[in-house]
Write a protein that holds these residues in place. Structure first.
Motif, short mmCIF file in Angstrom:
data_model
loop_
_atom_site.label_atom_id
_atom_site.label_comp_id
_atom_site.label_asym_id
_atom_site.label_seq_id
_atom_site.Cartn_x
_atom_site.Cartn_y
_atom_site.Cartn_z
N GLY A 24 0.86 -1.25 -0.10
CA GLY A 24 0.01 -0.01 0.02
C GLY A 24 0.84 1.36 0.04
N TRP A 25 1.99 1.25 0.77
CA TRP A 25 2.73 2.41 0.77
C TRP A 25 3.62 2.62 -0.71
CZ3 TRP A 25 8.17 2.60 0.32
CH2 TRP A 25 8.46 3.88 0.61
N LEU A 26 3.87 1.26 -1.14
CA LEU A 26 4.62 1.48 -2.48
C LEU A 26 3.84 2.05 -3.47
CD1 LEU A 26 6.62 -1.82 -2.60
CD2 LEU A 26 7.52 0.36 -2.56
N VAL A 27 2.51 1.44 -3.58
CA VAL A 27 1.69 2.09 -4.53
C VAL A 27 1.38 3.79 -4.54
CG1 VAL A 27 -0.67 2.29 -5.45
CG2 VAL A 27 0.54 0.05 -5.07
N ASP A 28 1.28 4.17 -3.40
CA ASP A 28 1.02 5.69 -3.02
C ASP A 28 2.27 6.34 -3.57
OD1 ASP A 28 -1.60 5.31 -2.18
OD2 ASP A 28 -1.02 5.53 0.06
N ASP A 29 3.30 6.01 -3.13
CA ASP A 29 4.57 6.54 -3.59
C ASP A 29 4.93 6.46 -4.88
OD1 ASP A 29 7.20 7.74 -2.26
OD2 ASP A 29 8.21 5.71 -3.29
N ASP A 30 4.73 5.48 -5.51
CA ASP A 30 4.87 5.20 -7.09
C ASP A 30 3.97 6.27 -7.69
OD1 ASP A 30 5.94 3.78 -9.32
OD2 ASP A 30 4.03 3.37 -9.68
N LEU A 31 2.57 6.64 -7.27
CA LEU A 31 1.75 7.46 -7.97
C LEU A 31 2.36 8.96 -7.62
CD1 LEU A 31 -1.72 6.21 -6.95
CD2 LEU A 31 -0.84 6.42 -9.28
N ARG A 32 3.09 9.08 -6.54
CA ARG A 32 3.58 10.57 -6.39
C ARG A 32 4.77 10.79 -7.30
NH1 ARG A 32 3.46 8.91 -1.64
NH2 ARG A 32 2.09 9.61 0.07
N GLY A 64 3.70 11.85 -10.56
CA GLY A 64 3.41 13.20 -10.73
C GLY A 64 1.70 13.29 -10.53
N TYR A 65 1.33 12.00 -9.92
CA TYR A 65 -0.09 12.32 -9.32
C TYR A 65 -0.39 12.25 -7.96
CZ TYR A 65 -1.03 10.81 -14.15
OH TYR A 65 -0.93 10.77 -15.87
N GLU A 66 -1.26 12.72 -7.48
CA GLU A 66 -1.85 12.76 -5.94
C GLU A 66 -2.72 11.51 -5.85
OE1 GLU A 66 -0.62 14.63 -3.43
OE2 GLU A 66 0.40 15.69 -5.06
N VAL A 67 -2.52 10.96 -4.65
CA VAL A 67 -3.45 9.56 -4.39
C VAL A 67 -4.90 9.92 -4.61
CG1 VAL A 67 -1.48 8.84 -2.97
CG2 VAL A 67 -3.35 10.22 -1.86
N GLU A 68 -5.33 11.04 -4.68
CA GLU A 68 -6.74 11.48 -4.76
C GLU A 68 -6.96 11.29 -6.25
OE1 GLU A 68 -4.89 13.57 -3.06
OE2 GLU A 68 -5.39 12.67 -0.97
N ASP A 69 -6.10 11.33 -7.19
CA ASP A 69 -6.33 11.39 -8.60
C ASP A 69 -6.62 10.29 -9.12
OD1 ASP A 69 -5.52 14.18 -8.57
OD2 ASP A 69 -3.42 13.60 -9.25
N LEU A 70 -6.26 9.12 -8.76
CA LEU A 70 -6.59 7.87 -9.09
C LEU A 70 -7.14 6.72 -8.02
CD1 LEU A 70 -3.41 7.46 -11.62
CD2 LEU A 70 -5.77 7.85 -12.40
N VAL A 71 -8.07 7.24 -7.53
CA VAL A 71 -8.67 6.52 -6.24
C VAL A 71 -8.92 4.93 -6.53
CG1 VAL A 71 -10.40 6.59 -4.54
CG2 VAL A 71 -9.41 8.52 -5.02
N VAL A 72 -9.71 4.77 -7.59
CA VAL A 72 -9.99 3.34 -7.81
C VAL A 72 -9.00 2.36 -8.03
CG1 VAL A 72 -11.43 1.81 -9.50
CG2 VAL A 72 -12.39 4.09 -8.62
N LEU A 73 -7.93 2.97 -8.83
CA LEU A 73 -6.58 2.06 -9.33
C LEU A 73 -5.98 1.89 -8.03
CD1 LEU A 73 -4.99 0.75 -11.33
CD2 LEU A 73 -4.06 2.89 -11.97
#
Length: 137
Positions: free
Chosen positions: A89-97, A100-109
């Motif tokens: 879970g932490w890796l996914v959030d970090d990879d999105l950041r 260049g995306y915020e975690v709220e940008d791709l909530v479903v994915l």
């Protein structure tokens, strides 16, 4: 590559050109997610259906339970799965950041990747946005 990369600030974006060739070719490949999903599906299929001489599903489940009750190495894998599930879970959030995306940008994915074991991460690797390029920035 997600674990061995260098540290950066929370607002730093990683560009495609920043990656080494192996990381760019292997880690950013769109083949990686389907390949891992296929391997996982094959493993589950093999465990449930292959080698009928070892019994039906019920027999295999009982045998698996017996194995976990006496085998420390086997039961330690369950602990490893739980720890990796939290770490994933932490890796996914970090990879999105980093993309260049915020975690709220791709909530479903993000939620599929974080909360669906194994296949959620495979789906994330298929559908995640590409790293930005300095040429396009």
């Amino acid at each position: 590559y997600l674990v061995t990369r260098s540290n950066e600030t929370l607002d730093s974006k990683v560009f495609e050109e920043d990656l080494s060739d192996p990381a760019r070719i292997g880690g950013e490949s769109r083949v990686l997610g389907p390949l891992l999903g296929l391997i996982g599906t094959g493993s589950i299929g093999w465990g449930l259906l292959a080698r009928p001489e070892f019994g039906n599903f019920h027999d295999r489940l009982i045998s698996f339970g017996d194995l976990l009750s006496i085998d420390r190495v086997g039961s330690s894998f369950l602990v490893d799965f739980a720890i990796f599930g939290l770490f994933q879970g932490w890796l996914v959030d970090d990879d999105l950041r980093r993309r260049g995306y915020e975690v709220e940008d791709l909530v479903v994915l993000r939620n599929v990747a974080k909360f669906v074991p194994f296949f959620g991460l495979a789906a994330y690797l298929i559908a995640r946005p590409s790293l930005p390029s300095r040429q396009g920035a």
